[in-house]
Design a protein around this motif. Structure first.
Motif, PDB file in Angstrom:
ATOM      1  N   ILE A 224     -49.441  27.129 -16.805  1.00  0.00           N
ATOM      2  CA  ILE A 224     -49.353  27.867 -15.528  1.00  0.00           C
ATOM      3  C   ILE A 224     -49.986  29.250 -15.706  1.00  0.00           C
ATOM      4  CG2 ILE A 224     -47.820  28.699 -13.697  1.00  0.00           C
ATOM      5  CD1 ILE A 224     -45.716  26.715 -14.599  1.00  0.00           C
ATOM      6  N   PRO A 225     -51.229  29.418 -15.254  1.00  0.00           N
ATOM      7  CA  PRO A 225     -51.922  30.707 -15.400  1.00  0.00           C
ATOM      8  C   PRO A 225     -51.773  31.595 -14.164  1.00  0.00           C
ATOM      9  CG  PRO A 225     -53.488  29.028 -14.744  1.00  0.00           C
ATOM     10  CD  PRO A 225     -52.124  28.369 -14.735  1.00  0.00           C
TER      11      PRO A 225
ATOM     12  N   TRP B 248     -53.747  34.529 -11.467  1.00  0.00           N
ATOM     13  CA  TRP B 248     -55.067  34.572 -10.820  1.00  0.00           C
ATOM     14  C   TRP B 248     -55.982  35.607 -11.464  1.00  0.00           C
ATOM     15  CZ3 TRP B 248     -55.578  39.519  -9.361  1.00  0.00           C
ATOM     16  CH2 TRP B 248     -54.409  40.228  -9.048  1.00  0.00           C
TER      17      TRP B 248
ATOM     18  N   LYS C  48     -51.412  23.768 -13.652  1.00  0.00           N
ATOM     19  CA  LYS C  48     -51.185  24.196 -12.256  1.00  0.00           C
ATOM     20  C   LYS C  48     -51.818  25.574 -12.072  1.00  0.00           C
ATOM     21  CE  LYS C  48     -48.655  26.765  -9.979  1.00  0.00           C
ATOM     22  NZ  LYS C  48     -49.657  27.194  -8.968  1.00  0.00           N
TER      23      LYS C  48
ATOM     24  N   SER D 285     -52.351  29.794  -6.941  1.00  0.00           N
ATOM     25  CA  SER D 285     -52.747  29.439  -5.571  1.00  0.00           C
ATOM     26  C   SER D 285     -53.806  30.385  -5.024  1.00  0.00           C
ATOM     27  CB  SER D 285     -51.523  29.448  -4.653  1.00  0.00           C
ATOM     28  OG  SER D 285     -50.610  28.489  -5.099  1.00  0.00           O
TER      29      SER D 285
ATOM     30  N   GLY E 281     -46.453  27.444  -6.607  1.00  0.00           N
ATOM     31  CA  GLY E 281     -45.534  27.563  -7.743  1.00  0.00           C
ATOM     32  C   GLY E 281     -44.099  27.382  -7.307  1.00  0.00           C
TER      33      GLY E 281
ATOM     34  N   THR F 162     -48.473  32.316 -18.038  1.00  0.00           N
ATOM     35  CA  THR F 162     -48.858  33.729 -18.014  1.00  0.00           C
ATOM     36  C   THR F 162     -48.736  34.193 -16.577  1.00  0.00           C
ATOM     37  OG1 THR F 162     -50.431  33.335 -19.797  1.00  0.00           O
ATOM     38  CG2 THR F 162     -50.617  35.419 -18.646  1.00  0.00           C
ATOM     39  N   GLY F 163     -47.994  35.268 -16.365  1.00  0.00           N
ATOM     40  CA  GLY F 163     -47.806  35.757 -15.003  1.00  0.00           C
ATOM     41  C   GLY F 163     -46.772  36.862 -14.985  1.00  0.00           C
ATOM     42  N   SER F 164     -46.081  36.968 -13.881  1.00  0.00           N
ATOM     43  CA  SER F 164     -45.166  38.102 -13.701  1.00  0.00           C
ATOM     44  C   SER F 164     -43.864  37.911 -14.482  1.00  0.00           C
ATOM     45  CB  SER F 164     -44.864  38.277 -12.218  1.00  0.00           C
ATOM     46  OG  SER F 164     -44.230  37.116 -11.746  1.00  0.00           O
TER      47      SER F 164
ATOM     48  N   MET G  98     -46.080  37.953 -19.937  1.00  0.00           N
ATOM     49  CA  MET G  98     -45.690  38.539 -18.649  1.00  0.00           C
ATOM     50  C   MET G  98     -46.313  39.926 -18.434  1.00  0.00           C
ATOM     51  SD  MET G  98     -41.866  36.884 -18.610  1.00  0.00           S
ATOM     52  CE  MET G  98     -41.012  38.076 -19.577  1.00  0.00           C
ATOM     53  N   GLY G  99     -45.649  40.764 -17.678  1.00  0.00           N
ATOM     54  CA  GLY G  99     -46.275  41.985 -17.165  1.00  0.00           C
ATOM     55  C   GLY G  99     -46.391  43.121 -18.165  1.00  0.00           C
TER      56      GLY G  99
ATOM     57  N   CYS H 130     -53.092  42.883 -16.896  1.00  0.00           N
ATOM     58  CA  CYS H 130     -51.792  43.150 -17.512  1.00  0.00           C
ATOM     59  C   CYS H 130     -51.927  44.303 -18.508  1.00  0.00           C
ATOM     60  CB  CYS H 130     -51.273  41.895 -18.197  1.00  0.00           C
ATOM     61  SG  CYS H 130     -52.467  41.220 -19.331  1.00  0.00           S
TER      62      CYS H 130
ATOM     63  N   GLU I 220     -44.149  47.690 -12.662  1.00  0.00           N
ATOM     64  CA  GLU I 220     -45.552  47.240 -12.670  1.00  0.00           C
ATOM     65  C   GLU I 220     -46.060  47.162 -11.228  1.00  0.00           C
ATOM     66  OE1 GLU I 220     -46.596  43.123 -13.693  1.00  0.00           O
ATOM     67  OE2 GLU I 220     -48.206  43.893 -14.941  1.00  0.00           O
TER      68      GLU I 220
HETATM   69  P1  NAP Z   1     -47.087  35.184 -10.771  1.00  0.00           P
HETATM   70  O1  NAP Z   1     -46.857  35.450  -9.343  1.00  0.00           O
HETATM   71  O2  NAP Z   1     -45.938  35.212 -11.690  1.00  0.00           O
HETATM   72  O3  NAP Z   1     -47.810  33.755 -10.824  1.00  0.00           O
HETATM   73  C1  NAP Z   1     -48.264  33.209 -12.032  1.00  0.00           C
HETATM   74  C2  NAP Z   1     -48.296  31.711 -11.932  1.00  0.00           C
HETATM   75  O4  NAP Z   1     -46.952  31.227 -11.790  1.00  0.00           O
HETATM   76  C3  NAP Z   1     -49.059  31.191 -10.713  1.00  0.00           C
HETATM   77  O5  NAP Z   1     -49.762  30.028 -11.067  1.00  0.00           O
HETATM   78  C4  NAP Z   1     -47.938  30.875  -9.749  1.00  0.00           C
HETATM   79  O6  NAP Z   1     -48.267  29.896  -8.788  1.00  0.00           O
HETATM   80  C5  NAP Z   1     -46.892  30.339 -10.697  1.00  0.00           C
HETATM   81  N1  NAP Z   1     -45.528  30.310 -10.156  1.00  0.00           N
HETATM   82  C6  NAP Z   1     -45.000  31.043  -9.148  1.00  0.00           C
HETATM   83  N2  NAP Z   1     -43.707  30.717  -8.971  1.00  0.00           N
HETATM   84  C7  NAP Z   1     -43.408  29.758  -9.880  1.00  0.00           C
HETATM   85  C8  NAP Z   1     -42.228  29.030 -10.213  1.00  0.00           C
HETATM   86  N3  NAP Z   1     -41.079  29.208  -9.578  1.00  0.00           N
HETATM   87  N4  NAP Z   1     -42.303  28.132 -11.224  1.00  0.00           N
HETATM   88  C9  NAP Z   1     -43.458  27.935 -11.905  1.00  0.00           C
HETATM   89  N5  NAP Z   1     -44.598  28.606 -11.629  1.00  0.00           N
HETATM   90  C10 NAP Z   1     -44.577  29.505 -10.638  1.00  0.00           C
HETATM   91  O7  NAP Z   1     -48.185  36.184 -11.374  1.00  0.00           O
HETATM   92  P2  NAP Z   1     -49.615  36.533 -10.810  1.00  0.00           P
HETATM   93  O8  NAP Z   1     -49.473  37.406  -9.617  1.00  0.00           O
HETATM   94  O9  NAP Z   1     -50.431  35.298 -10.687  1.00  0.00           O
HETATM   95  O10 NAP Z   1     -50.238  37.364 -12.014  1.00  0.00           O
HETATM   96  C11 NAP Z   1     -50.016  38.714 -12.223  1.00  0.00           C
HETATM   97  C12 NAP Z   1     -48.963  38.924 -13.306  1.00  0.00           C
HETATM   98  O11 NAP Z   1     -49.404  38.304 -14.501  1.00  0.00           O
HETATM   99  C13 NAP Z   1     -48.786  40.386 -13.668  1.00  0.00           C
HETATM  100  O12 NAP Z   1     -47.408  40.619 -13.843  1.00  0.00           O
HETATM  101  C14 NAP Z   1     -49.530  40.533 -14.977  1.00  0.00           C
HETATM  102  O13 NAP Z   1     -49.093  41.588 -15.792  1.00  0.00           O
HETATM  103  C15 NAP Z   1     -49.262  39.201 -15.602  1.00  0.00           C
HETATM  104  N6  NAP Z   1     -50.240  38.887 -16.631  1.00  0.00           N
HETATM  105  C16 NAP Z   1     -49.840  38.931 -17.936  1.00  0.00           C
HETATM  106  C17 NAP Z   1     -50.742  38.668 -18.944  1.00  0.00           C
HETATM  107  C18 NAP Z   1     -50.332  38.691 -20.389  1.00  0.00           C
HETATM  108  O14 NAP Z   1     -51.086  38.233 -21.234  1.00  0.00           O
HETATM  109  N7  NAP Z   1     -49.170  39.211 -20.724  1.00  0.00           N
HETATM  110  C19 NAP Z   1     -52.070  38.362 -18.632  1.00  0.00           C
HETATM  111  C20 NAP Z   1     -52.444  38.319 -17.289  1.00  0.00           C
HETATM  112  C21 NAP Z   1     -51.519  38.580 -16.292  1.00  0.00           C
HETATM  113  P3  NAP Z   1     -48.604  30.316  -7.270  1.00  0.00           P
HETATM  114  O15 NAP Z   1     -49.884  31.076  -7.365  1.00  0.00           O
HETATM  115  O16 NAP Z   1     -48.725  29.021  -6.586  1.00  0.00           O
HETATM  116  O17 NAP Z   1     -47.460  31.152  -6.783  1.00  0.00           O
END
Ligand code: NAP
Length: 517
Positions: A179-180, A182, A206, A209, A239, A258-260, A288-289, A321, A417
Motif C-alpha cells: 500500500i503506497p 501518492w 493497492k 487513489s 483504502g 507507506t503513508g500517514s 509513516m510521516g 515525508c 505534519e
Molecule cells: P495515506 O492517506 O495514509 O494513504 C496511503 C495509502 O494508504 C493510500 O494507498 C491509501 O489509499 C491507503 N489507505 C487509506 N486508508 C486505508 C486503510 N484504512 N487501510 C489500508 N490502506 C488505507 O497517505 P498519503 O496521503 O497517500 O501519503 C502522505 C503520507 O505518507 C505523509 O504522511 C508522508 O509523510 C507519508 N510518507 C512517508 C514516507 C516514508 O518513507 N516514511 C514516504 C512517503 C510518504 P487511498 O488513496 O485509497 O485512500
C-alpha cells in the motif's frame, strides 16, 4: 549470477536543448494517452467493475488522467485468496529467474524514463526534475534489490556442529499487501512491490487513489518484464473501502505500507488481531510521516543553509515525508537567515509543472490544499508570516511557498505534519536548545544540521534522533544504496528502504541440521 556493481541511475540533464525537446515529446506522447480506461488486474485477469476511480491532473483538475475499475471488498478478498493459491509456485521459481525479471524491469523503466517522468508531471504534479529523480529512484530500487537478492540467495555460512551438516537459508513469507502513498507513486510503489516479488512472495498492490494511473503503467511493465501474471494483482480502490479487508484477511502474511501516521497505526492495530483460520503473526512494515527539522548553527555557511532549507522545504511543494518543515536557527544568525530566506523564497516560480521554468507545481488535490490552507491560518496566530502571498495560477491546486517565523516549539505548525509548502522557523538560544527543539517531536524521519563546529556536529551524530541525518546538506534526496531510508518513533517501523537490511523484511530464516552417519 554475476551483475556489475550497483550504481545510481544518472539524471537526465534538462539544461540541454535535446533533452528538453525529448521531454516535451514525452509529455505530448503521454498527453495522447490521457483519459484511457483501465481494468484492474487480478492475477492476470482483467476485470471491470461498476465503481470507477478517476484520476485528474492537479494542475488542471478538468483534465482526466485515467479512469480505473475500482476494487470491491469481494474482489479484494479474492485477490488475497488467489495470491495465496499462487504462492507455492512463485516462491519456488529460482531466485536467479526472479532477479533476471527485476533487471529487465529496470531496463524497461530506463528505456521509458521520460514517459514515466511525464506521467508523474501530469498525474502527481511533479516538476521535470522531481519526476526525473523519482523515476531514477524506481530504477535504482530494481537494480539494488536484484543484487541484494543475489547476495541473499547464497546461503550464509553457519558454524558446523561436529557430526552434522548445518545450513541456513531464507524463505519468502507468503502473500503481501503493498500500500503506497501518492507522493512517490512510482518509486515507493515500485520499491515495496519489487522487494516483495524478488524475494518470492505473491503480492496485492493497492495504489493510492490519487495516482492509480502511474501504478497501472507500472503493473503493465511488470508483466512485460516477465513477472508471471499469477505473481501479483493490481487493485485500485479506496483504502477505506478495501484496506481493512486486505489487511485483516487471514491469508495475508505481511503488509508493506507507506503513508500517514494514522493509517499506518490503524493497519498495525488491525493486523495484530489474529483472524479465524490465521496461523501466523502478520509482519507489518509501516513507513509513516515526518516533521523534519534543519538546525542552522551560528558558525555555518549561511547561504548554503538557506539554500538547503529552501530546497528541502519547497521541493515537490513540501509533499515529501523528508521535507524540511521546521528550521531551527541559532539566535546569533537568526535575523540574517530570515532575511536571506525571504529573498530566496520570493524567487520561487510557482506554476504548471509542465513548464520547466517553474520550481513549484500544485499540491495533489483540493482536499490537500484545504488542509494546508487551514494550517496556514493556524500558523498566522502562532507566528509571523514572512512569505506567503506570491501570485499563483487560479486554476489548479496551487499554494504559494509559505514561511512563518518566530514560532514556538509547542505550537501546532511546529508539531503536526502539514505535508505542503509551509515552513515554520524558530529561534534557538544556543545549540543545546536547537537540538532539544529538533528532538521535540513524535516523529524522527530526516533532519539536517548546518554547522562548522565539530563538537556540535559530533553531538548531532549521536543525539539528533532521526533515521536519516544529513550534515551541511539538505534533508531530502536520499539515494538508494547510499542513504538507506526510514525513520524512528512515529515515522515508522524502523525499516530502511534501499539498504542492505531491507529484503530481510520479506524473508524468514530456516535452519536445517542434518546428522551425518
Ligand atoms: P495515506 O492517506 O495514509 O494513504 C496511503 C495509502 O494508504 C493510500 O494507498 C491509501 O489509499 C491507503 N489507505 C487509506 N486508508 C486505508 C486503510 N484504512 N487501510 C489500508 N490502506 C488505507 O497517505 P498519503 O496521503 O497517500 O501519503 C502522505 C503520507 O505518507 C505523509 O504522511 C508522508 O509523510 C507519508 N510518507 C512517508 C514516507 C516514508 O518513507 N516514511 C514516504 C512517503 C510518504 P487511498 O488513496 O485509497 O485512500
Amino acid at each position: 549470477m554475476n551483475l556489475p556493481a550497483f550504481r545510481n541511475e544518472l539524471y537526465t540533464d534538462f539544461s540541454t536543448p535535446e533533452n528538453r525537446a525529448a521531454m516535451q515529446a514525452a509529455l505530448a506522447r503521454v498527453r495522447n494517452q490521457l483519459g484511457r480506461s483501465y481494468s484492474l488486474i487480478l492475477a492476470g485477469e482483467r476485470i471491470d467493475t461498476a465503481g470507477k476511480l478517476t484520476s485528474v491532473n492537479p494542475a488542471n483538475p478538468n483534465e482526466i488522467i485515467g479512469t480505473h475499475a475500482k476494487a470491491t471488498p469481494e474482489l479484494a478478498a479474492r485477490a488475497i485468496e488467489t495470491a495465496y493459491a499462487n504462492f507455492s509456485q512463485w516462491s519456488r521459481t529460482p531466485a536467479a529467474d526472479r532477479v533476471r525479471m527485476l533487471v529487465r524491469m529496470a531496463e524497461l523503466i530506463r528505456e521509458r524514463k521520460l514517459d514515466f517522468d511525464a506521467w508523474l508531471v501530469l498525474e502527481a504534479g511533479k516538476t521535470w526534475i522531481e519526476a526525473e529523480a523519482e523515476t531514477a529512484e524506481a530504477i535504482d530500487f530494481c537494480e539494488y534489490y536484484a543484487r541484494e537478492m543475489v547476495r541473499l540467495s547464497a546461503p550464509p555460512s553457519v558454524v558446523q556442529m561436529p557430526g552434522e551438516r548445518d545450513e541456513f537459508r531464507y524463505l519468502p513469507l507468503g502473500v503481501g499487501v503493498v500500500i503506497p502513498p501518492w507522493n512517490f507513486s512510482l518509486a515507493i510503489l515500485c520499491g515495496m512491490a519489487v522487494a516483495a516479488l524478488v524475494t518470492g512472495n505473491t503480492v496485492v498492490i493497492k495504489p493510492s487513489s490519487e495516482t492509480p494511473t502511474v501504478g497501472a503503467i507500472f503493473a503493465e511493465t511488470l508483466l512485460e518484464a516477465g513477472f508471471p501474471p499469477e505473481s501479483f494483482s493490481f487493485l485500485p480502490g479506496s483504502g477505506s473501502a478495501v484496506g481493512d479487508i486486505l489487511v485483516q484477511h487471514p491469508k495475508t502474511r505481511f503488509v508493506s505500507f507507506t503513508g500517514s501516521r494514522d493509517v499506518g497505526l490503524r493497519i498495525n492495530e488491525l493486523a495484530a488481531r489474529p483472524q479465524p483460520g490465521q496461523i501466523w503473526i502478520k509482519r507489518i512494515v509501516a513507513e509513516m510521516g515526518g516533521k523534519d527539522a534543519i538546525i542552522v548553527d551560528d558558525d555555518c555557511n549561511l547561504d548554503s543553509a538557506v539554500e538547503g532549507v529552501a530546497a528541502s522545504a519547497f521541493g515537490y511543494q513540501g509533499q515529501k515525508c523528508s521535507a524540511c518543515s521546521r528550521a531551527i536557527v541559532h539566535q546569533r544568525v537568526y535575523d540574517s537567515f530570515v532575511e536571506k530566506l525571504k529573498a530566496r523564497t520570493e524567487k520561487i516560480a510557482v506554476g504548471s509543472p509542465e513548464d520547466p521554468a517553474k520550481a513549484m507545481g500544485p499540491v495533489i488535490s483540493a482536499g490537500a490544499r484545504k488542509t494546508i490552507l487551514d494550517y496556514i491560518a493556524v500558523g498566522k496566530n502562532e507566528g509571523r508570516v514572512l512569505v506567503g502571498d506570491s501570485a499563483v495560477p487560479a486554476e489548479g491546486h496551487y499554494i504559494p511557498p509559505t514561511v512563518i517565523v518566530d514560532v514556538e516549539s509547542k505550537s501546532r505548525i511546529f508539531q503536526e505534519e502539514i505535508f505542503g509548502p509551509v515552513l515554520a522557523v524558530a529561534k534557538a538560544r544556543d545549540f543545546d536548545h536547537a537540538l532539544s527543539m529538533a528532538n521535540d517531536s513524535q516523529y524522527g524521519l530526516t533532519g539536517a544540521i548546518y554547522s562548522n563546529n565539530a563538537a556540535h556536529v559530533a553531538r548531532a551524530r549521536e543525539e539528533f534522533f532521526v533515521g536519516n541525518m544529513y550534515i551541511n546538506r539538505k534533508c531530502t534526496g536520499a539515494m538508494v544504496g547510499a542513504h538507506p531510508f526510514g525513520g524512528f518513533n512515529m515515522s515508522g517501523t524502523d525499516s530502511k528502504a534501499g539498504g542492505p537490511d531491507y529484503l530481510l523484511l520479506f524473508l524468514q530464516g530456516k535452519s536445517i541440521a542434518e546428522k551425518l552417519t
